[in-house]
Enzyme design. Structure first.
Site, mmCIF file in Angstrom:
data_model
loop_
_atom_site.group_PDB
_atom_site.id
_atom_site.type_symbol
_atom_site.label_atom_id
_atom_site.label_comp_id
_atom_site.label_asym_id
_atom_site.label_seq_id
_atom_site.Cartn_x
_atom_site.Cartn_y
_atom_site.Cartn_z
ATOM 1 N N LEU A 135 0.860 -1.174 0.000
ATOM 2 C CA LEU A 135 0.000 0.000 0.000
ATOM 3 C C LEU A 135 0.900 1.229 0.000
ATOM 4 O O LEU A 135 1.984 1.212 0.579
ATOM 5 C CB LEU A 135 -0.898 0.028 1.245
ATOM 6 C CG LEU A 135 -1.926 -1.093 1.403
ATOM 7 C CD1 LEU A 135 -2.627 -0.971 2.753
ATOM 8 C CD2 LEU A 135 -2.954 -1.049 0.273
ATOM 9 N N ASP A 136 0.459 2.308 -0.640
ATOM 10 C CA ASP A 136 1.222 3.545 -0.615
ATOM 11 C C ASP A 136 1.384 4.025 0.821
ATOM 12 O O ASP A 136 0.571 3.701 1.698
ATOM 13 C CB ASP A 136 0.513 4.637 -1.420
ATOM 14 C CG ASP A 136 0.456 4.325 -2.902
ATOM 15 O OD1 ASP A 136 1.279 3.504 -3.362
ATOM 16 O OD2 ASP A 136 -0.408 4.894 -3.595
ATOM 17 N N LYS A 137 2.403 4.840 1.038
ATOM 18 C CA LYS A 137 2.691 5.347 2.378
ATOM 19 C C LYS A 137 1.461 5.976 3.028
ATOM 20 O O LYS A 137 1.161 5.711 4.190
ATOM 21 C CB LYS A 137 3.826 6.373 2.306
ATOM 22 C CG LYS A 137 4.151 7.032 3.630
ATOM 23 C CD LYS A 137 5.191 8.123 3.474
ATOM 24 C CE LYS A 137 5.410 8.866 4.782
ATOM 25 N NZ LYS A 137 6.328 10.019 4.625
#
Length: 303
Positions: A135-137
């Site tokens: 998942l993106d940050k």
């Protein structure tokens, strides 16, 4: 060594101009690169993060490869949704980087997982032990980690075959149609290589959505969506929703400023349905919408 080339669009501080265009780097990481002589402006090294850049200036950012790590476990708290001998399912918080990279040699989710499960080292490759997806940050939500090689291959096969069902929740600008399918190829933006974009020669990408609720009032027009990515391209949901004119609220890369106060990207991986090695039928794991995003919805509902 990774090298990125940027063209300044608006006057700003050097560190802020780079951080806004390179979402995989924190501003502190950008400042370290500048101070270390890794950033050039118009062909000249600049070591002051506060240096003012102007429209048309050309910035070159040199990003060294991540330093080798011995995978020192870090006792970072984890919100564990489920665990057995094969998998660990986690509710990843926003702001946590999943795996080490430029500017993120420590404090990642993988470092925390290794403290919880020391045997993960080496599973699924050297750089991301046990990590089947990411998942993106700034995206919160459900993330599954394999605890052994057998489970890693079992899960990896499902992601490759696209039999894993992922459901996200997003708040977007405007009122899109009640439901829809966005089918548009995605690749690196040919002008801004640190971003993704809809590109005719890109890889096929499909995103379905349906509207859960619409809002209209003092903050403007917004819609809460349930989103189902059918492929797994980098930044797919964010790129596709921006492409159809309804960017995710709080998106610093693909979105636009709105009067609605929002602390971060309003994108949450709400559920994941997957088969586990130890169970015959698919299992669904869910993570509730975090309080900071709930507060944004309360603000809209009260307007």
């Amino acid at each position: 060594m990774r090298v990125e080339h940027l063209v300044v669009e608006a006057a700003d501080r050097l560190d802020r101009a780079i951080a806004a265009r390179m979402p995989d780097l924190t501003r502190s990481a950008v400042q370290r690169l500048i101070e270390g002589g890794q950033v050039w402006v118009n062909g000249v090294p600049v070591r002051r993060p506060a240096h003012r850049v102007r429209p048309g200036d050309r910035i070159t950012v040199h990003i060294p490869p991540p330093e080798p790590t011995e995978w020192v476990p870090e006792p970072i708290p984890l919100d564990i949704l489920y665990e057995d001998e094969d998998v660990l399912v986690i509710h990843k918080p926003a702001g946590m980087v999943v795996h080490p990279g430029a500017g993120h040699a420590r404090g990642t989710l993988i470092h925390a997982v290794l403290a919880h499960c020391p045997d993960l080292r080496g599973i699924g490759g050297v750089l991301r032990p046990g990590l089947v997806h990411r998942l993106d940050k700034e995206t919160s939500g459900v993330l599954v980690v394999a605890k052994n090689e057998r489970a890693y291959r079992f899960l990896q096969a499902q992601f490759k075959a696209r039999t894993v069902r992922k459901v996200y929740e997003a708040l977007v600008v405007g009122h899109p149609p009640p439901e829809g399918l966005i089918e548009a190829p995605i690749a690196r933006d040919p002008r801004y290589r640190q971003r993704m974009a809809v590109v005719p020669t890109g890889r096929p990408a499909r995103t379905r959505y349906r509207v859960l609720q619409t809002y209209e009032g003092r903050w403007g027009r917004y819609a809460r969506l349930e989103v189902y990515p059918e492929t797994g391209r980098t930044h797919q949901i964010r790129v596709h929703l921006a492409y159809v004119g309804h960017p995710v609220v709080g998106d610093p890369v693909y979105g636009r400023r709105t009067p609605l106060p929002c602390p971060r990207l309003f994108l949450h991986a709400r559920s994941l349905t997957v088969r586990l090695p130890s169970r015959p039928d698919p299992v669904t794991f869910e993570a509730p919408l975090p309080p900071d995003l709930q507060e944004v919805l309360h603000r809209l509902e009260a307007a």
